[in-house]
Design an enzyme around this catalytic site. Structure first.
Site, PDB file in Angstrom:
ATOM      1  N   ALA A 176       0.863  -1.329  -0.087  1.00 26.08           N
ATOM      2  CA  ALA A 176      -0.108  -0.002  -0.090  1.00 26.08           C
ATOM      3  C   ALA A 176       0.863   1.383  -0.134  1.00 26.08           C
ATOM      4  O   ALA A 176       2.108   1.261   0.608  1.00 26.08           O
ATOM      5  CB  ALA A 176      -0.783  -0.003   1.257  1.00 26.08           C
ATOM      6  N   GLY A 178       0.022   1.475  -3.409  1.00 23.17           N
ATOM      7  CA  GLY A 178      -0.204   0.655  -4.497  1.00 23.17           C
ATOM      8  C   GLY A 178       0.610   1.270  -5.713  1.00 23.17           C
ATOM      9  O   GLY A 178       0.480   0.736  -6.811  1.00 23.17           O
ATOM     10  N   LYS A 180       3.666   1.304  -6.755  1.00 22.67           N
ATOM     11  CA  LYS A 180       4.768   0.328  -7.332  1.00 22.67           C
ATOM     12  C   LYS A 180       4.096  -0.946  -7.727  1.00 22.67           C
ATOM     13  O   LYS A 180       4.400  -1.532  -8.743  1.00 22.67           O
ATOM     14  CB  LYS A 180       5.871   0.235  -5.917  1.00 22.67           C
ATOM     15  CG  LYS A 180       6.670   1.383  -5.636  1.00 22.67           C
ATOM     16  CD  LYS A 180       7.658   1.046  -4.642  1.00 22.67           C
ATOM     17  CE  LYS A 180       8.239   2.038  -4.092  1.00 22.67           C
ATOM     18  NZ  LYS A 180       7.447   2.528  -3.151  1.00 22.67           N
ATOM     19  N   CYS A 311      12.691   5.122   1.939  1.00 22.85           N
ATOM     20  CA  CYS A 311      12.528   6.369   1.497  1.00 22.85           C
ATOM     21  C   CYS A 311      13.123   7.189   2.990  1.00 22.85           C
ATOM     22  O   CYS A 311      12.801   8.258   3.137  1.00 22.85           O
ATOM     23  CB  CYS A 311      11.218   6.978   1.248  1.00 22.85           C
ATOM     24  SG  CYS A 311       9.883   6.318   2.453  1.00 22.85           S
TER      25      CYS A 311
END
Length: 762
Positions: A176, A178, A180, A311
């Site tokens: 989630a 979503g 990618k 990230c």
């Protein structure tokens, strides 16, 4: 009270105005983009090249450019790109607002085939120009119909590095929201002539509510090769499949391990990270990240690739996890050099030394320096390996860190791992013979090597599910599921068996069942004859969502996904799978079939349909998409003659491109329709209708009140009542459990009621 309430409303309106006038990052005006601890930490780590730290911090304070990605698997991608370049980007280049020339969107240099673009245009700017407003509406509409995805640039990197092929079995561990996952699905469907690729995507997320966001993203792509499941990624169950008549373990060819992280690379869009950031975030997450990564490589096939990404720029969440994973693997894993895979992408190599800092500002360079009082918070795996030889053999410099100031992106970390051999703990703990497992009649669980006389050379899904040594992180053993002494002595024929079965705990909404139809199900009798399905139509891949009563919708999955679902329904919580191909229409029974075609699954189903197909021209398609219920006579002679020969009921409207006429759309178009007595109609969701009209050269946009649409070719304006009518018809079809209301808004329009069906022929 009334006065106070009015004052509060006035303040809210004022803050909303501030937000509207602020562009990207609006609504965070009160957050100061400063964090001294953050600056001190990253200066000390030495991750930023010398002399660039000021640029790095300035870039972090700038708003993030908006980026879009054109859906790559659809043949319509080239048409959309052409439309963007010719109708919007060209005009934007010459646009001036308040005396300032607007910078047109630019392609991302490292993304293949100009399929991804970025722009610095703010919301405030968009509102000042009708042209930009139309461009914005175009993006919104195409996003909802699945032809464009709005996705951060660095988020597009991991799927590209996985090197997906259409036969790959893929696990997305923390999927989630979503974006990618959508990329992975697109890559599976790179060849649109293959309705059922051999591969599939299993997209997992631990958050039940976020799983439905994932479903909404995936449903835009109408793929029969996606399954959304709801599990904790660190202990996601091993699955079984039938292989040549035997039960086998499902190992994935590709695993995407985009783990939860502190997110300090997202400061440009998540402004609140500035005030919330502290070094303890990464210390709390490191253990979870490592457990998820361990689980990922356990389920990876030998020779397969796993991409680990965050990230975050923090080495505790990045290189430390990779180093610990490589050390545990004892040579079974290798860091792949992906430097040549994305030419044009600027990145920094991974680091081989880093330090750890507590939130109080105390630094540690080695585990030996950590006082015992902190051993529960700080673990040995958070530090670089001591042995210089071992450290060099890991090649941590092959990791990739993307810094925001290099290409105006967010911060990101990514590493590509290749599995060279089974994980060492899986070699040491071989599986029981199937006969032994069958004798005990128990469910899957871990086996103890000490009292297992019958051994096979590979690990079983049972022991891997319980984790074995691979499930341990920092010396913490998983004791759940280990057989007791009494259980061990009670096994038949002195063979170690599984412990009592653990009931799968389910959280969130209880989903309706996924029920596969049999080849001789009565529902196929009329469908087979009405649509003249080809003999190779895979009836066993059709499923419904109810055990009892009438089947309202029929869905299809690929053969491989059916294999997974059929053999693991008790082992996993499935949220959604399959693409809708037929919907029940009781009025259709009088015309020979109770099921009408669904637009969502038309590209999957159409290759198997041999009748009820009307070939239409470009002009026919335009008529069908712009007029509510045109008479058959409105079609050109060829399509008119075909339609007249057909009885009433559901049909396929098929446009085949004329390669000799480049002015016409060069992509095939397939629409669901309904043949009335003297009329014909296309049943297409509104956003998809707008998409096809744009492909035909008809400009569609809404005015500022959001009513109606204007067309460049001077076609009659669609009435507001018709737009409302479409919404009402969508709402008429009751939602099935597990389906999103939001998603159903984009579903196929239901044919009119009994009286409406008869009226539609006039």
């Amino acid at each position: 009270m009334g006065k106070r309430s009015r004052q509060r409303q006035k303040n809210q309106n004022a803050s909303r105005d501030d937000r509207d006038n602020a562009g990207w990052g609006a609504g965070y005006a009160d957050i100061i983009k400063e964090n001294k601890l953050f600056e001190h930490y990253y200066k000390e780590q030495g991750l930023i090249p010398e002399g660039e730290f000021h640029q790095f911090m300035e870039a972090m304070r700038e708003p993030l450019p908006a980026t879009i990605r054109i859906t790559g698997y659809k043949s319509h991608a080239k048409e959309i790109l052409h439309c963007l370049k010719e109708k919007y980007f060209k005009d934007i280049q010459e646009l001036e607002i308040d005396g300032q020339k607007i910078e047109a969107p630019q392609p991302l240099s490292w993304y293949p085939d100009e399929q991804a673009w970025h722009t610095n245009m703010s919301r405030k700017l968009i509102r000042k120009s009708p042209l930009l407003e139309k461009f914005h509406q175009f993006l919104v509409s195409e996003t909802e119909s699945g032809n464009i995805s709005r996705q951060e640039a660095v988020s597009m990197i991991p799927p590209l590095l996985l090197k997906i092929e259409s036969h790959h079995k893929i696990l997305d561990m923390c999927a989630a929201p979503g974006s990618k996952t959508a990329q992975l699905i697109e890559m599976l469907h790179s060849d649109m002539d293959v309705p059922f690729p051999e591969g599939f995507v299993i997209a997992n997320d631990v958050d039940n509510k976020r799983c439905y966001l994932l479903v909404h993203q995936a449903k835009r792509l109408n793929s029969p090769c996606i399954m959304v499941v709801n599990h904790d990624a660190s202990c996601i169950p091993m699955l079984q499949i039938d292989s040549d008549g035997k039960k086998d373990i499902l190992f994935y060819d590709r695993v995407l391990c985009d783990v939860p992280c502190s997110g300090d690379g997202t400061m440009r869009k998540n402004i609140d990270v500035w005030k919330k950031w502290t070094t303890s975030n990464s210390l709390h997450l490191h253990g979870l990240q490592l457990r998820i990564a361990v689980r990922g490589v356990e389920q990876l096939a030998v020779g397969g690739r796993m991409v680990y990404s965050t990230c975050s720029l923090n080495p505790i969440e990045d290189e430390a996890v990779i180093a610990a994973l490589l050390e545990k693997s004892e040579g079974a894993l290798e860091l792949e050099d992906a430097s040549a895979d994305l030419p044009g992408l600027k990145w920094m190599p991974g680091v081989t030394s880093w330090k750890l800092m507590t939130k109080e500002g105390k630094w540690f360079s080695d585990w030996s320096e950590v006082p015992s009082s902190r051993h529960t918070q700080i673990r040995p795996t958070m530090f670089p390996p001591k042995d210089p030889e071992k450290l060099a053999s890991m090649h941590l410099e092959r990791c990739m860190r993307i810094l925001p100031h290099h290409q105006n992106t967010g911060g990101f970390f990514v590493a590509v791992l290749v599995k060279k051999a089974p994980m060492p703990w899986n070699k040491r703990y071989p599986k029981l013979r199937k006969s032994a497992s069958a004798q005990t009649g128990g469910s899957p669980a871990a086996s103890s090597p000490a009292d297992t006389p019958h051994l096979l050379p590979e690990a079983s899904p049972e022991e891997m599910e319980e984790g074995g040594p691979g499930g341990k992180v920092d010396g913490e053993a998983k004791t759940t599921g280990a057989p007791s002494a009494q259980e061990a002595t009670g096994k038949l024929d002195a063979v170690c068996g599984p412990p009592p079965s653990k009931k799968l705990r389910l959280f969130g909404y209880k989903e309706d069942p996924f029920v596969f139809l049999t080849a001789d199900d009565p529902v196929f009798n009329t469908i087979q004859s009405f649509y003249d399905l080809s003999p190779d139509f895979p009836k066993l891949n059709v499923l419904t969502r109810t055990h009892e009563g009438k089947k309202r919708h029929l869905y299809m999955v690929s053969k491989e996904l059916r294999n997974v679902l059929f053999n693991n329904s008790e082992r996993m919580k499935v949220i959604n799978t399959g693409v809708k191909v037929w919907s029940r229409n009781s009025d259709g029974e009088e015309f020979g079939c109770a099921f009408r075609l669904a637009q969502e699954g038309i590209y999957t189903l159409q290759p198997y349909i041999r009748s009820r197909i009307v070939r239409v021209s470009m002009e026919d398609t335009r008529v069908l998409l712009t007029q509510e219920n045109p008479f058959l006579s409105k079609l050109q002679d060829d399509a008119h003659a075909q339609a007249k020969q057909m009885g009433m009921g559901s049909i396929v409207l098929k446009y085949i491109p004329n390669l000799n006429n480049p002015l016409e759309p060069q992509c095939p178009i397939q629409l669901c329709g309904w043949r009335g007595k003297t009329s014909i109609r296309a049943f297409v969701p509104r956003n998809e209708r707008f998409h096809y009209l744009r492909m035909l050269g008809v400009e569609v946009f809404r005015d500022k009140q959001g009513l109606g649409q204007k067309r460049r070719d001077g076609a009659k304006e669609e009435k507001e009542e018709e737009a409302k009518d479409d919404v009402e018809k969508n709402a008429e079809a009751p939602l099935e459990k597990g389906e999103l209301k939001h998603g159903d808004k984009n579903g196929s329009l239901e044919p009119k009621t009994e009286s409406g069906n008869k009226e539609s022929s006039t």
